[in-house]
Design a protein around this motif. Structure first.
Motif, PDB file in Angstrom:
ATOM      1  N   VAL A   3       0.838  -1.158   0.012  1.00 40.52           N
ATOM      2  CA  VAL A   3      -0.047   0.025   0.189  1.00 40.52           C
ATOM      3  C   VAL A   3       0.931   1.202   0.061  1.00 40.52           C
ATOM      4  CG1 VAL A   3      -1.981  -1.166   1.124  1.00 40.52           C
ATOM      5  CG2 VAL A   3      -0.284  -0.059   2.472  1.00 40.52           C
ATOM      6  N   LEU A 265      -0.191   0.111  -7.447  1.00 41.30           N
ATOM      7  CA  LEU A 265      -0.906  -1.202  -6.871  1.00 41.30           C
ATOM      8  C   LEU A 265      -0.257  -2.293  -7.368  1.00 41.30           C
ATOM      9  CD1 LEU A 265      -2.979  -1.867  -4.780  1.00 41.30           C
ATOM     10  CD2 LEU A 265      -4.878  -1.897  -6.566  1.00 41.30           C
ATOM     11  N   GLN A 267      -0.973  -6.040  -8.000  1.00 39.89           N
ATOM     12  CA  GLN A 267      -2.199  -6.990  -8.114  1.00 39.89           C
ATOM     13  C   GLN A 267      -1.975  -8.648  -7.916  1.00 39.89           C
ATOM     14  OE1 GLN A 267      -3.460  -5.179 -11.841  1.00 39.89           O
ATOM     15  NE2 GLN A 267      -4.992  -4.188 -10.618  1.00 39.89           N
TER      16      GLN A 267
END
Length: 271
Positions: A3, A265, A267
């Motif tokens: 994050v 981000l 994934q």
């Protein structure tokens, strides 16, 4: 899952193995960032040249200019800056060799050849890769095409990885030793080497494999002096399959735009 990851730096290297240009945004194309490593210096046998064999190339700096860039010699101010457009014309052509690939290239100008030959103290030529050239990514092991970069369209490095490495070194080294295209802030040291699919802004990228590093990382980009670091320090804890790893080789979406500050981000991760 990571994050608070942010794209912190973007770099293009218009000429392979010369200095880079930090940009605030960059257009993504099928073979990498626009204008990245589309020019190449070759010797009298049309073999590609890099700092691995010619460390003095580190002294050739690249500055942005209108519709192109300037090459300067940091140790020889008497050499006036050389202007090079971002794209060449197909007036003169030849075949050049880069690693195991022989590819068709467009010649630069005679003035550029003369300037670089004087700057590097040996006969050499400046050549350009047009959009017509199809050089396979990683010798065809990965789908897609690449410019005059070693094997992949993008190199990704986390700032945390460099910070961790520098905490071990007798003297810190800058990020330019590793020649990344994409640098992100946040996260843990070396975590990028486990990433599979990740998103920067709205664009999807694929991590392929960690990047095995060469002697270029030991060349001071300000002086062209070679040393033992950082490879000597990295070898005991960063060696895999006989190679010292740092950063992640990456393929991209083929189109879009990246901007500093874009969120990142993760994934999927590599298995």
């Amino acid at each position: 899952m990571s994050v608070s990851l942010v794209l912190a730096d973007l770099y293009i290297y218009p000429v392979k193995s010369l200095g880079g240009i930090r940009v605030t945004e960059a257009v993504v194309e099928p073979r990498g960032l626009r204008h990245d490593r589309r020019w190449l210096i070759v010797d009298e046998r049309n073999q590609f040249m890099t700092q691995r064999q010619t460390a003095e190339m580190a002294l050739l700096k690249v500055l942005p200019a209108y519709n192109g860039f300037l090459i300067t010699h940091s140790a020889r101010p008497e050499l006036l800056p050389l202007y090079v457009p971002f794209e060449a014309t197909p007036e003169r052509t030849l075949f050049v060799t880069i690693w195991d690939d022989m590819v068709f290239a467009w010649r630069g100008t005679p003035e550029a050849d003369a300037w670089l030959s004087e700057a590097l103290g040996r006969a050499c030529k400046l050549v350009y890769m047009s959009d017509m050239v199809m050089r396979a990514t990683d010798d065809g092991a990965v789908p897609g095409h690449v410019s005059f970069a070693d094997a992949y369209p993008f190199l990704l490095v986390g700032q945390a990885s460099l910070d961790e490495l520098n905490s071990r070194l007798p003297q810190a080294v800058p990020m330019n030793r590793f020649r990344p295209n994409l640098v992100f802030s946040g996260g843990q040291p070396y975590e990028e080497e486990a990433w599979g699919q990740f998103r920067i802004g709205e664009l999807i990228f694929e991590g392929v494999r960690p990047c095995g590093r060469c002697l270029v990382t030991t060349i001071d980009q300000g002086t062209a002096h070679k040393g033992a670091e950082p490879l000597r320090t990295m070898a005991p804890y960063r060696t895999q399959n006989g190679k010292v790893m740092f950063g992640q080789n990456v393929t991209g979406p083929g189109s879009g735009t990246l901007r500093l500050g874009d969120a990142l981000l993760v994934q999927t991760t590599l298995t």
